[in-house]
Design an enzyme around this catalytic site. Structure first.
Site, mmCIF file in Angstrom:
data_model
loop_
_atom_site.group_PDB
_atom_site.id
_atom_site.type_symbol
_atom_site.label_atom_id
_atom_site.label_comp_id
_atom_site.label_asym_id
_atom_site.label_seq_id
_atom_site.Cartn_x
_atom_site.Cartn_y
_atom_site.Cartn_z
ATOM 1 N N GLY A 178 0.824 -1.219 0.000
ATOM 2 C CA GLY A 178 0.000 0.000 0.000
ATOM 3 C C GLY A 178 0.851 1.258 0.000
ATOM 4 C CG ASN A 208 -1.220 3.304 -4.006
ATOM 5 O OD1 ASN A 208 -1.238 2.205 -3.459
ATOM 6 N ND2 ASN A 208 -2.290 4.045 -4.129
ATOM 7 N N GLY A 212 -1.001 7.840 1.170
ATOM 8 C CA GLY A 212 -0.997 8.025 2.618
ATOM 9 C C GLY A 212 0.328 7.733 3.311
ATOM 10 C CB ILE A 213 0.923 6.031 6.559
ATOM 11 C CG1 ILE A 213 -0.043 6.963 7.314
ATOM 12 C CG2 ILE A 213 2.104 5.655 7.447
ATOM 13 C CD1 ILE A 213 -0.918 6.264 8.358
ATOM 14 N N GLY A 214 1.952 4.896 3.741
ATOM 15 C CA GLY A 214 2.863 4.011 3.004
ATOM 16 C C GLY A 214 3.707 4.784 2.008
ATOM 17 C CB SER A 255 -5.619 1.052 14.165
ATOM 18 O OG SER A 255 -6.561 1.927 14.726
ATOM 19 C CE1 TYR A 288 -8.787 -0.351 9.842
ATOM 20 C CE2 TYR A 288 -9.171 0.619 12.005
ATOM 21 C CZ TYR A 288 -8.410 0.514 10.856
ATOM 22 O OH TYR A 288 -7.253 1.275 10.725
HETATM 23 N N1 LIG Z 1 -5.063 7.161 8.644
HETATM 24 C C1 LIG Z 1 -5.243 6.841 9.918
HETATM 25 O O1 LIG Z 1 -5.802 7.630 10.704
HETATM 26 C C2 LIG Z 1 -4.749 5.518 10.450
HETATM 27 C C3 LIG Z 1 -4.824 5.280 11.835
HETATM 28 C C4 LIG Z 1 -4.388 4.057 12.324
HETATM 29 C C5 LIG Z 1 -3.891 3.094 11.456
HETATM 30 N N2 LIG Z 1 -3.842 3.351 10.112
HETATM 31 C C6 LIG Z 1 -3.336 2.291 9.227
HETATM 32 O O2 LIG Z 1 -2.314 2.808 8.396
HETATM 33 C C7 LIG Z 1 -2.226 2.013 7.219
HETATM 34 C C8 LIG Z 1 -2.094 2.924 6.001
HETATM 35 O O3 LIG Z 1 -3.326 3.585 5.797
HETATM 36 P P1 LIG Z 1 -3.444 5.110 5.340
HETATM 37 O O4 LIG Z 1 -4.043 5.841 6.462
HETATM 38 O O5 LIG Z 1 -2.189 5.576 4.745
HETATM 39 O O6 LIG Z 1 -4.630 4.977 4.249
HETATM 40 P P2 LIG Z 1 -4.625 5.023 2.642
HETATM 41 O O7 LIG Z 1 -4.088 6.308 2.158
HETATM 42 O O8 LIG Z 1 -6.024 4.657 2.268
HETATM 43 O O9 LIG Z 1 -3.625 3.857 2.241
HETATM 44 C C9 LIG Z 1 -4.030 2.511 2.245
HETATM 45 C C10 LIG Z 1 -3.219 1.761 1.221
HETATM 46 O O10 LIG Z 1 -3.621 0.379 1.253
HETATM 47 C C11 LIG Z 1 -3.859 -0.029 -0.092
HETATM 48 N N3 LIG Z 1 -4.797 -1.145 -0.202
HETATM 49 C C12 LIG Z 1 -6.096 -1.175 0.150
HETATM 50 N N4 LIG Z 1 -6.643 -2.342 -0.214
HETATM 51 C C13 LIG Z 1 -5.657 -3.069 -0.817
HETATM 52 C C14 LIG Z 1 -5.603 -4.356 -1.422
HETATM 53 N N5 LIG Z 1 -6.676 -5.128 -1.523
HETATM 54 N N6 LIG Z 1 -4.421 -4.771 -1.926
HETATM 55 C C15 LIG Z 1 -3.325 -3.995 -1.874
HETATM 56 N N7 LIG Z 1 -3.319 -2.774 -1.337
HETATM 57 C C16 LIG Z 1 -4.487 -2.305 -0.811
HETATM 58 C C17 LIG Z 1 -4.422 1.217 -0.753
HETATM 59 O O11 LIG Z 1 -4.395 1.078 -2.165
HETATM 60 P P3 LIG Z 1 -5.440 1.900 -3.092
HETATM 61 O O12 LIG Z 1 -4.904 3.313 -3.167
HETATM 62 O O13 LIG Z 1 -5.398 1.167 -4.376
HETATM 63 O O14 LIG Z 1 -6.767 1.835 -2.399
HETATM 64 C C18 LIG Z 1 -3.460 2.256 -0.211
HETATM 65 O O15 LIG Z 1 -2.265 2.222 -0.926
HETATM 66 C C19 LIG Z 1 -3.481 1.121 7.212
HETATM 67 O O16 LIG Z 1 -3.123 -0.174 7.627
HETATM 68 C C20 LIG Z 1 -4.375 1.770 8.247
HETATM 69 O O17 LIG Z 1 -5.259 0.844 8.859
HETATM 70 C C21 LIG Z 1 -4.260 4.539 9.599
#
Ligand SMILES: NC(=O)c1ccc[n+]([C@@H]2O[C@H](COP(=O)([O-])OP(=O)(O)OC[C@H]3O[C@@H](n4cnc5c(N)ncnc54)[C@H](OP(=O)(O)O)[C@@H]3O)[C@@H](O)[C@H]2O)c1
Length: 335
Positions: A49, A51, A53-55, A178, A203
């Protein structure tokens, strides 16, 4: 003018002091920056992931530090776009897009096979990809979407490329969880929420599973030098809320978002720290927030449940029962 200045002095000073205090609180709310300047030269890192956000921010920083970065994403157009941005900003051309869809075990196996063929070692695996509070979807393998995408597929991927992490000088596995894990319960009698689906519960279950995964994996990896830890990045401005944030929510909450929600680059700091810092090389099985190991919720510390979940995960992913590592024959058997 001379009369006005003394009268403005107090309100201006008060405004400046208040702004300073607000910025200090905001900085505190937004967490610690990675204190290590260590390089990633000669190291290979896989980030799921990557592409957005955090990744994406994690990938950017590790590229800046000279690592070979493999962005494991499901959407190749989005991945390529993010890769171009990274290469332009960091100047590091050793960044690559690889396809993996975590909603399909077949896709995970294909990705793992490619990695096992192309890489002599993997120094860091960051299981970052995730989805939050989606509708009650089923994956290609018939599992509840969040449980498989967030946890089960990362369990499978990690086990399939474990030998590559062992081949590194000091391999590191980082699972992204989380604070929601604290509301989680592993529903062994209804793991896929067939009887009743609650998007928050599902979740939380998936995020608790990741904490328990790090715990059990760290025990199994004892003596190998490979570490397994969990990070909590903090509440962050990303696409993760896409399934739940309504337009009204966005408008109402937007003014507060600047203050309370983290920028992805800031939220990425703990994962970056665990990837690069020499001082955490022997830290394993821990739960990290703001570059510090803290106690997870009690259910994230339950070794009995962690073992039971491991056994269930082997069955659900079709990995061999005795799987603590991945040798070639096991991989061939499972691919
Ligand atoms: N943001 C917060 O407040 C927060 C808080 C606690 C924990 N987290 C955790 O942090 C991590 C990163 O999330 P983020 O906040 O950066 O959100 P994000 O921007 O939505 O990033 C999520 C990433 O996961 C990918 N993904 C989703 N479904 C997938 C699949 N079936 N196969 C492969 N890749 C997939 C997405 O790809 P697409 O772009 O193609 O959808 C995107 O690259 C997650 O595990 C999330 O639970 C986030």
């Amino acid at each position: 003018m001379a009369d006005i200045l003394p009268r403005l002095w107090f309100p201006l000073s008060a405004a400046a002091a208040t702004t300073g205090i607000i910025l200090l609180i905001r900085d505190y709310v937004h967490g610690e920056r990675c204190p290590s300047k260590a390089t990633m030269e000669g190291k290979t890192v896989i980030i799921t992931g990557a592409n957005s956000g955090i990744g994406k921010e994690t990938a950017k920083e590790l590229s800046k530090r000279g690592g070979r970065v493999i962005m494991a994403c499901r959407n190749m157009d989005k991945c390529k776009e993010a890769l171009d941005e990274l290469v332009q900003e960091t100047g590091n051309k050793n960044v690559h897009c690889q396809h993996v869809d975590l909603a399909s075990f077949e896709s995970v196996r294909k990705f793992a096979n490619r990695i096992n063929k192309s890489e002599s070692k993997v120094d860091v695996l960051i299981n970052n990809a995730g989805v939050m509070r989606c509708p009650h979807w089923k994956t290609a393998d018939g599992n509840e979407w969040q449980f498989q995408v967030n946890y089960l597929s990362h369990f499978l991927l990690t086990n399939l490329i474990l030998d590559k992490l062992k081949a590194a000088e000091q391999g590191r596995i980082i699972n992204t969880s989380s604070i929601a894990h604290g509301h989680g319960k592993i529903k062994f009698d209804d793991i896929n929420s067939k009887d009743k689906y609650d998007d928050v519960e599902a979740y939380s279950q998936s995020k608790l599973a990741l904490v328990l995964f790090s715990l059990e994996l760290s025990n199994r990896l004892e003596g190998t030098g490979v570490t397994a830890n969990t990070v909590y990045p903090g509440v962050t401005k990303t696409n993760i809320g896409q399934h739940k944030l309504s337009k009204v929510d966005s408008v109402v909450t937007k003014p507060f978002m600047w203050f309370t929600l983290r920028e992805p680059a800031r939220a990425a700091q703990t994962g970056i720290y665990l990837s690069v810092a020499p001082e955490v090389a022997d830290k394993t099985g821990k739960y990290w927030k703001d570059t510090v190991a803290i106690r997870p919720a009690p259910q994230g510390n339950n070794e009995e449940v962690a073992k039971k979940l491991w056994d269930l995960s082997l069955k659900m992913t079709g990995l061999p029962e005795d799987m603590t590592s991945n040798d070639q024959s096991k991989e061939e058997k499972t691919s």
